[in-house]
Design a protein around this motif. Structure first.
Motif, mmCIF file in Angstrom:
data_model
loop_
_atom_site.group_PDB
_atom_site.id
_atom_site.type_symbol
_atom_site.label_atom_id
_atom_site.label_comp_id
_atom_site.label_asym_id
_atom_site.label_seq_id
_atom_site.Cartn_x
_atom_site.Cartn_y
_atom_site.Cartn_z
ATOM 1 N N THR A 2 0.672 -1.270 -0.108
ATOM 2 C CA THR A 2 0.141 0.080 -0.009
ATOM 3 C C THR A 2 0.864 1.314 -0.018
ATOM 4 O O THR A 2 0.621 2.157 -0.865
ATOM 5 C CB THR A 2 -0.875 0.123 1.129
ATOM 6 O OG1 THR A 2 -1.701 -1.071 1.209
ATOM 7 C CG2 THR A 2 -1.892 1.047 1.386
ATOM 8 N N ARG A 5 2.254 1.691 -3.569
ATOM 9 C CA ARG A 5 1.102 2.305 -4.240
ATOM 10 C C ARG A 5 1.076 3.788 -4.189
ATOM 11 O O ARG A 5 1.056 4.584 -4.906
ATOM 12 C CB ARG A 5 -0.057 1.610 -4.275
ATOM 13 C CG ARG A 5 -1.068 2.040 -5.057
ATOM 14 C CD ARG A 5 -2.546 1.264 -4.726
ATOM 15 N NE ARG A 5 -3.302 1.781 -5.765
ATOM 16 C CZ ARG A 5 -4.701 1.882 -5.280
ATOM 17 N NH1 ARG A 5 -5.152 1.335 -4.165
ATOM 18 N NH2 ARG A 5 -5.491 2.441 -5.755
ATOM 19 N N SER A 6 1.015 4.185 -2.824
ATOM 20 C CA SER A 6 0.624 5.415 -2.590
ATOM 21 C C SER A 6 1.966 6.436 -2.834
ATOM 22 O O SER A 6 1.684 7.500 -3.677
ATOM 23 C CB SER A 6 0.819 5.616 -0.999
ATOM 24 O OG SER A 6 0.535 6.955 -0.699
ATOM 25 N N LEU A 9 1.531 6.679 -6.807
ATOM 26 C CA LEU A 9 0.664 7.674 -7.091
ATOM 27 C C LEU A 9 0.946 9.107 -6.867
ATOM 28 O O LEU A 9 0.919 10.148 -7.675
ATOM 29 C CB LEU A 9 -0.729 7.257 -6.355
ATOM 30 C CG LEU A 9 -1.342 6.124 -6.721
ATOM 31 C CD1 LEU A 9 -2.593 5.637 -6.029
ATOM 32 C CD2 LEU A 9 -1.879 6.290 -8.160
ATOM 33 N N PHE A 49 -7.465 12.989 -10.913
ATOM 34 C CA PHE A 49 -7.877 11.798 -10.939
ATOM 35 C C PHE A 49 -6.839 10.616 -10.261
ATOM 36 O O PHE A 49 -7.102 9.924 -9.643
ATOM 37 C CB PHE A 49 -7.996 11.205 -12.461
ATOM 38 C CG PHE A 49 -9.578 11.442 -13.082
ATOM 39 C CD1 PHE A 49 -10.793 11.038 -12.662
ATOM 40 C CD2 PHE A 49 -9.678 12.824 -13.947
ATOM 41 C CE1 PHE A 49 -11.937 11.402 -13.354
ATOM 42 C CE2 PHE A 49 -10.694 13.205 -14.362
ATOM 43 C CZ PHE A 49 -11.963 12.630 -14.101
ATOM 44 N N VAL A 50 -5.539 11.200 -10.457
ATOM 45 C CA VAL A 50 -4.497 10.173 -10.069
ATOM 46 C C VAL A 50 -4.645 10.453 -8.523
ATOM 47 O O VAL A 50 -4.504 9.379 -7.769
ATOM 48 C CB VAL A 50 -3.198 10.645 -10.366
ATOM 49 C CG1 VAL A 50 -1.984 10.117 -9.743
ATOM 50 C CG2 VAL A 50 -3.023 10.532 -12.024
ATOM 51 N N ALA A 52 -7.118 10.970 -6.775
ATOM 52 C CA ALA A 52 -8.275 10.272 -6.074
ATOM 53 C C ALA A 52 -8.134 8.676 -6.046
ATOM 54 O O ALA A 52 -8.903 8.028 -5.268
ATOM 55 C CB ALA A 52 -9.538 10.273 -7.163
ATOM 56 N N PHE A 53 -7.141 8.042 -6.694
ATOM 57 C CA PHE A 53 -6.757 6.606 -6.291
ATOM 58 C C PHE A 53 -5.860 6.327 -5.048
ATOM 59 O O PHE A 53 -5.397 5.184 -5.053
ATOM 60 C CB PHE A 53 -6.058 6.402 -7.658
ATOM 61 C CG PHE A 53 -6.931 6.116 -8.771
ATOM 62 C CD1 PHE A 53 -7.893 4.940 -8.794
ATOM 63 C CD2 PHE A 53 -6.841 7.069 -10.010
ATOM 64 C CE1 PHE A 53 -8.951 4.843 -9.883
ATOM 65 C CE2 PHE A 53 -7.838 6.643 -10.907
ATOM 66 C CZ PHE A 53 -8.842 5.722 -10.995
ATOM 67 N N GLN A 54 -5.281 7.381 -4.173
ATOM 68 C CA GLN A 54 -4.648 7.378 -3.113
ATOM 69 C C GLN A 54 -5.587 6.414 -2.155
ATOM 70 O O GLN A 54 -6.734 6.262 -1.999
ATOM 71 C CB GLN A 54 -4.476 8.515 -2.284
ATOM 72 C CG GLN A 54 -3.339 9.084 -2.930
ATOM 73 C CD GLN A 54 -1.934 8.489 -2.512
ATOM 74 O OE1 GLN A 54 -1.628 7.550 -1.938
ATOM 75 N NE2 GLN A 54 -0.915 8.952 -3.452
ATOM 76 N N PRO A 55 -4.669 5.312 -1.507
ATOM 77 C CA PRO A 55 -5.301 4.225 -0.607
ATOM 78 C C PRO A 55 -6.217 4.866 0.556
ATOM 79 O O PRO A 55 -6.904 4.519 1.124
ATOM 80 C CB PRO A 55 -4.348 3.027 -0.383
ATOM 81 C CG PRO A 55 -3.046 3.803 -0.832
ATOM 82 C CD PRO A 55 -3.312 4.916 -1.746
#
Length: 110
Positions: A2, A5-6, A9, A49-50, A52-55
């Motif tokens: 996670t 991924r963060s 992003l 948009f990018v 908004a995909f943060q966990p």
């Protein structure tokens, strides 16, 4: 995973926002034209948009932490794209901001 991924992003968001702002700057200030400005506007939209995909589910936390990424990323963009040479105070400020990002996003909670 996670956290990785963060971080990815955050990097993508920085490229989209800083790159978008740079394209608008080039279109207006350097008189490169409307296509540069349009590309900048699209990149700035992609940033939203990018992000908004943060966990993490908290908008305020994401945007607060991203502020530190933006500061450091802007200096790096200047070095890589515009030949900017940050001084030690620029670098110290960027490190402080990135420490803030780490505390805001990745400190243990609960």
């Amino acid at each position: 995973m996670t956290t990785v991924r963060s971080l990815i992003l955050f990097a993508l968001a920085a490229v989209a926002e800083i790159g978008g702002a740079w394209l608008v700057w080039q279109g207006l200030r350097e008189q490169r034209g409307l296509l540069w400005i349009a590309a900048g506007v699209l990149a700035l939209g992609a940033y939203g948009f990018v992000a908004a995909f943060q966990p993490d589910p908290h908008f305020g936390r994401i945007l607060a932490a991203y502020g530190g990424v933006f500061v450091a990323g802007s200096l790096l963009w200047g070095v890589l794209v515009d030949g900017f040479r940050p001084d030690r105070w620029d670098l110290a400020g960027a490190v402080i901001c990135l420490v803030g990002v780490a505390v805001i996003m990745y400190a243990p909670r609960g």
